[in-house]
Design an enzyme around this catalytic site. Structure first.
Site, mmCIF file in Angstrom:
data_model
loop_
_atom_site.group_PDB
_atom_site.id
_atom_site.type_symbol
_atom_site.label_atom_id
_atom_site.label_comp_id
_atom_site.label_asym_id
_atom_site.label_seq_id
_atom_site.Cartn_x
_atom_site.Cartn_y
_atom_site.Cartn_z
ATOM 1 N N ASN A 9 43.172 -3.755 -11.076
ATOM 2 C CA ASN A 9 43.698 -4.861 -10.257
ATOM 3 C C ASN A 9 44.035 -4.317 -8.864
ATOM 4 O O ASN A 9 45.011 -3.597 -8.710
ATOM 5 C CB ASN A 9 44.945 -5.433 -10.944
ATOM 6 C CG ASN A 9 45.642 -6.486 -10.093
ATOM 7 O OD1 ASN A 9 45.043 -7.029 -9.146
ATOM 8 N ND2 ASN A 9 46.889 -6.782 -10.414
ATOM 9 N N TRP A 10 43.222 -4.689 -7.899
ATOM 10 C CA TRP A 10 43.422 -4.156 -6.542
ATOM 11 C C TRP A 10 44.538 -4.875 -5.788
ATOM 12 O O TRP A 10 44.898 -4.470 -4.688
ATOM 13 C CB TRP A 10 42.128 -4.255 -5.749
ATOM 14 C CG TRP A 10 41.060 -3.296 -6.197
ATOM 15 C CD1 TRP A 10 41.195 -2.278 -7.105
ATOM 16 C CD2 TRP A 10 39.702 -3.253 -5.756
ATOM 17 N NE1 TRP A 10 40.007 -1.616 -7.244
ATOM 18 C CE2 TRP A 10 39.073 -2.189 -6.426
ATOM 19 C CE3 TRP A 10 38.944 -4.012 -4.850
ATOM 20 C CZ2 TRP A 10 37.728 -1.860 -6.227
ATOM 21 C CZ3 TRP A 10 37.605 -3.700 -4.654
ATOM 22 C CH2 TRP A 10 37.006 -2.626 -5.334
ATOM 23 N N LYS A 11 45.026 -5.962 -6.331
ATOM 24 C CA LYS A 11 46.070 -6.750 -5.644
ATOM 25 C C LYS A 11 45.632 -7.062 -4.205
ATOM 26 O O LYS A 11 44.452 -7.296 -3.979
ATOM 27 C CB LYS A 11 47.402 -6.003 -5.686
ATOM 28 C CG LYS A 11 47.738 -5.474 -7.075
ATOM 29 C CD LYS A 11 49.145 -4.973 -7.175
ATOM 30 C CE LYS A 11 49.336 -4.300 -8.517
ATOM 31 N NZ LYS A 11 50.719 -4.186 -8.892
ATOM 32 N N HIS A 95 50.034 -12.850 -13.858
ATOM 33 C CA HIS A 95 50.542 -11.524 -13.470
ATOM 34 C C HIS A 95 51.998 -11.663 -13.029
ATOM 35 O O HIS A 95 52.379 -12.681 -12.443
ATOM 36 C CB HIS A 95 49.675 -10.949 -12.335
ATOM 37 C CG HIS A 95 49.959 -9.509 -12.065
ATOM 38 N ND1 HIS A 95 51.031 -9.107 -11.309
ATOM 39 C CD2 HIS A 95 49.337 -8.385 -12.471
ATOM 40 C CE1 HIS A 95 51.045 -7.781 -11.265
ATOM 41 N NE2 HIS A 95 50.031 -7.316 -11.958
ATOM 42 N N GLU A 97 53.489 -10.592 -10.613
ATOM 43 C CA GLU A 97 53.655 -10.855 -9.178
ATOM 44 C C GLU A 97 53.378 -12.315 -8.841
ATOM 45 O O GLU A 97 53.916 -12.832 -7.859
ATOM 46 C CB GLU A 97 52.772 -9.887 -8.375
ATOM 47 C CG GLU A 97 53.355 -8.469 -8.424
ATOM 48 C CD GLU A 97 52.376 -7.350 -8.215
ATOM 49 O OE1 GLU A 97 51.240 -7.604 -7.762
ATOM 50 O OE2 GLU A 97 52.726 -6.208 -8.533
ATOM 51 N N GLU A 180 52.459 -6.091 -19.821
ATOM 52 C CA GLU A 180 52.854 -5.348 -18.631
ATOM 53 C C GLU A 180 54.367 -5.454 -18.428
ATOM 54 O O GLU A 180 54.855 -6.443 -17.844
ATOM 55 C CB GLU A 180 52.154 -5.921 -17.404
ATOM 56 C CG GLU A 180 50.653 -5.809 -17.452
ATOM 57 C CD GLU A 180 50.084 -5.697 -16.046
ATOM 58 O OE1 GLU A 180 49.445 -4.686 -15.758
ATOM 59 O OE2 GLU A 180 50.298 -6.604 -15.236
ATOM 60 N N GLY A 186 53.974 -0.505 -10.832
ATOM 61 C CA GLY A 186 54.064 0.070 -9.490
ATOM 62 C C GLY A 186 55.280 0.953 -9.286
ATOM 63 O O GLY A 186 55.601 1.326 -8.158
ATOM 64 N N SER A 226 51.933 1.468 -14.446
ATOM 65 C CA SER A 226 51.902 2.884 -14.061
ATOM 66 C C SER A 226 50.982 3.729 -14.942
ATOM 67 O O SER A 226 51.288 4.883 -15.244
ATOM 68 C CB SER A 226 53.325 3.463 -14.035
ATOM 69 O OG SER A 226 54.089 2.803 -13.039
ATOM 70 N N GLY A 247 46.872 -0.955 -11.795
ATOM 71 C CA GLY A 247 47.041 -1.364 -10.403
ATOM 72 C C GLY A 247 46.755 -0.210 -9.464
ATOM 73 O O GLY A 247 45.606 0.103 -9.151
ATOM 74 N N GLY A 248 47.816 0.486 -9.045
ATOM 75 C CA GLY A 248 47.697 1.537 -8.032
ATOM 76 C C GLY A 248 46.600 2.557 -8.283
ATOM 77 O O GLY A 248 45.854 2.916 -7.370
HETATM 78 C C1 PEP Z 1 49.428 -4.124 -12.252
HETATM 79 O O1 PEP Z 1 49.546 -4.508 -11.108
HETATM 80 O O2 PEP Z 1 48.984 -4.895 -13.109
HETATM 81 C C2 PEP Z 1 49.828 -2.754 -12.562
HETATM 82 C C3 PEP Z 1 49.874 -2.406 -13.825
HETATM 83 O O3 PEP Z 1 50.152 -1.933 -11.516
HETATM 84 P P1 PEP Z 1 50.413 -0.343 -11.581
HETATM 85 O O4 PEP Z 1 49.310 0.241 -12.416
HETATM 86 O O5 PEP Z 1 50.358 0.101 -10.162
HETATM 87 O O6 PEP Z 1 51.726 -0.145 -12.216
#
Ligand code: PEP
Length: 263
Positions: A9-11, A95, A97, A180, A186, A226, A247-248
């Site tokens: 997920n590049w957000k 999500h 966010e 999640e 993040g 993470s 994500g990251g």
């Molecule tokens: C996400 O945004 O779904 C996520 C899991 O982010 P990260 O891996 O950066 O924690």
């Protein structure tokens, strides 16, 4: 046997040019990967470009959200038909966010719920996506405060029950659910492997109760929060964790490839 599924997920990261450069390098690195479904979730503006460049590869594309109406006066929104037309096969829904649940806290002063998603809107979006032929990945997870208060299981059971309301067992069995924990997204603070496995198994048991054993055995459940190359192997070897939503660490080719190869 459930096929593992790893999604990046590049957000709100990467321009079209940056997305193009990523895919050019990434698709070579994962070309030999078999038995893992690989997804990229670029920002809307890059979906078409990424999908074009992933054609004929083992990489599929997902949107990061979808609106629950087919078309009309809904400024800023994107429909399932538009995503499919741009080349997406999947979409994230709910999500944290877009639910307006951030980091370690629920909303604090200065943070705004930019979509304030509810279980009801998540459910509407899933129905619209399925009707259009777009595969939903429903995200769920508890905040730090909810976990501290001992409400993790009840929060997640509620999100699963309400988010999947009125669906058929067949529809649910074909879906992906991403667990999640909001406090792990993040933050670099990964959920412990036994706890991630426990919650994913609890989600599967809830789905069995609501939709039957066949749906529960075939629904794929991802862990997200993470995930990095060095913790992916342990998390992904758990019996009820069928993949990861990343994500990251999906923004850099070597990191994302490291996670995929950990499986
Ligand atoms: C996400 O945004 O779904 C996520 C899991 O982010 P990260 O891996 O950066 O924690």
């Amino acid at each position: 046997m459930r096929k593992p599924i790893i999604a990046g997920n590049w957000k709100m990261n990467k321009t079209i040019g940056e997305a193009k450069d990523f895919v050019e390098a990434f698709r070579v690195e994962v070309a030999s990967v078999k038995d893992v479904e690989i997804l990229l979730c670029p920002p809307y503006l890059a979906v078409h470009e990424v999908a074009q460049r992933c054609q004929g590869t083992n990489i599929a594309v997902a949107g990061q959200d979808v609106f629950w109406k087919e078309s009309g006066a809904y400024t800023s929104q994107v429909s399932a038909k538009m995503l499919l037309d741009a080349g997406a096969e999947f979409t994230l829904i709910g999500h944290s966010e877009t639910r307006g649940r951030f980091g370690k806290e629920d909303m604090t002063e200065g943070q705004f719920a930019f979509f304030a998603e509810s279980d009801e809107t998540v459910n509407c979006k899933i129905k619209v996506a399925l009707a259009a032929g777009l595969k939903p990945i429903m995200c769920c997870g508890e905040t730090y405060n909810e976990r501290q208060a001992g409400n993790t299981d009840s929060v997640i059971k509620g999100q699963v029950k309400n988010g999947l309301a009125d669906l058929t067992a067949e529809q649910v069995g074909g879906m992906v659910v991403a667990y999640e924990p909001v406090w792990a997204i993040g933050t670099g603070e990964v959920c412990s492997t036994p706890e991630a496995q426990r919650v994913c198994a609890m989600i599967r048991a809830k789905i069995a109760k609501l939709f039957g054993d066949v749906a529960a055995e075939s629904v794929r459940i991802q862990y997200g929060g993470s995930v990095k190359p060095d913790n992916a192997k342990e998390l992904l070897s758990q019996p009820d964790i069928d993949g990861a939503l990343v994500g990251g660490a999906s923004l850099k080719v070597p990191d994302f490839v490291g996670i995929i190869k950990a499986i």
